[in-house]
Design an enzyme around this catalytic site. Structure first.
Site, short mmCIF file in Angstrom:
data_model
loop_
_atom_site.label_atom_id
_atom_site.label_comp_id
_atom_site.label_asym_id
_atom_site.label_seq_id
_atom_site.Cartn_x
_atom_site.Cartn_y
_atom_site.Cartn_z
N VAL A 1 37.14 30.14 44.57
CA VAL A 1 37.18 31.24 45.53
C VAL A 1 36.27 32.37 45.06
O VAL A 1 35.53 32.95 45.86
CB VAL A 1 38.62 31.74 45.73
N TYR A 2 36.29 32.64 43.77
CA TYR A 2 35.43 33.70 43.25
C TYR A 2 33.95 33.33 43.44
O TYR A 2 33.16 34.12 43.97
CB TYR A 2 35.73 33.94 41.77
#
Length: 259
Positions: A152-153
């Site tokens: 996600v990052y």
């Protein structure tokens, strides 16, 4: 005419370094962060410029909305979308609330603040939008042994790169400039707040990241990679992207036809 910059995540690290540099360059500031006491401390230390402090949490709709209203109402010369959270962990282990916080801060907030600011910049015929991402945006193909998984990052930073490039092209000829800054590991509190000790890892200073960004604007760079010595490497990445994009056709590729 006075210059006005809004900087998010301005209480520490790269955001604070941007605010320091812009104040030194004579910008009036709107500084945004979660910690009101640090914002007040910065304002008190910079009486030479006008500093408006805005305590807001950009992981919430209310925080994003409040800052977007300022972006739309004020004649911003520069918007620096810097606020960030890390939450480094595999997706299956990432709590839902942390995933939502990360996407809100690194995807939704920059999108909505930029949307709010860009119309006024276009009308005035000038303005600069800087999105702070990171070299992890280019790390998706790396094997697990080389880079810990943080889907996600990494995906949120890749979004900032693609959005900035596309928006830069969209705004060509308007007087509005868009840049995305992609530093590597930087010596800030960012990793410490995630419980990561990187004190033994070579790290760039936040001030150097800002120096690269502002010099990159002078050089006309849409993607600024402060730690990449050979800028042609970035050109090769983007040329390959465009080659793949341009090579698509309406027929199913041969490799998918032979079971």
């Amino acid at each position: 005419m006075s210059k006005l910059a809004l900087v998010t995540g301005a209480t520490s690290g790269i955001g604070r370094a941007f605010a320091e540099r812009l104040a030194a360059d004579g910008y009036d500031l709107v500084i945004v962060g979660r910690r009101a006491e640090r914002l007040a401390e910065f304002a008190a230390a910079h009486p030479e410029v006008a500093v408006r402090t805005v305590a807001a949490d950009l992981s919430t709709p209310e925080g994003i909305g409040a800052v977007a209203e300022i972006c739309a109402a004020e004649p911003l010369t520069m918007l620096v979308n810097n606020a960030g959270v890390a939450h480094y962990m595999p997706l299956a282990e990432l709590p839902a609330e942390k995933a939502a916080e990360l996407v809100s801060v690194k995807v939704l907030a920059p999108t909505m603040l930029t949307r709010a600011a860009v119309g006024g910049m276009q009308a005035r015929g000038e303005g600069t939008i800087i999105n702070v991402a990171g070299m992890i945006a280019f790390g998706g193909p790396a094997p697990h042994a080389q880079m810990p998984r943080r889907a996600v990052y990494g995906g949120s930073l890749a979004y900032l790169v693609a959005m900035s490039q596309t928006l830069s092209a969209e705004l060509e000829g308007t007087g509005v400039t868009v840049q995305v800054v992609c530093p590597g590991v930087v010596a800030t509190e960012f990793h410490e707040r995630q419980g990561l000790d990187l004190s033994m890892v070579p790290r760039m200073s936040a001030a150097d990241v800002v120096t690269a960004s502002l010099r990159g604007l002078d050089l006309g760079e849409t993607v600024c990679a402060p730690g990449v010595e050979n800028a042609h490497l970035l050109d090769e990445v983007f040329n390959a992207d465009l080659a793949a994009f341009g090579a698509q056709g309406p027929d199913l590729a041969t490799r998918y036809r032979n079971a």
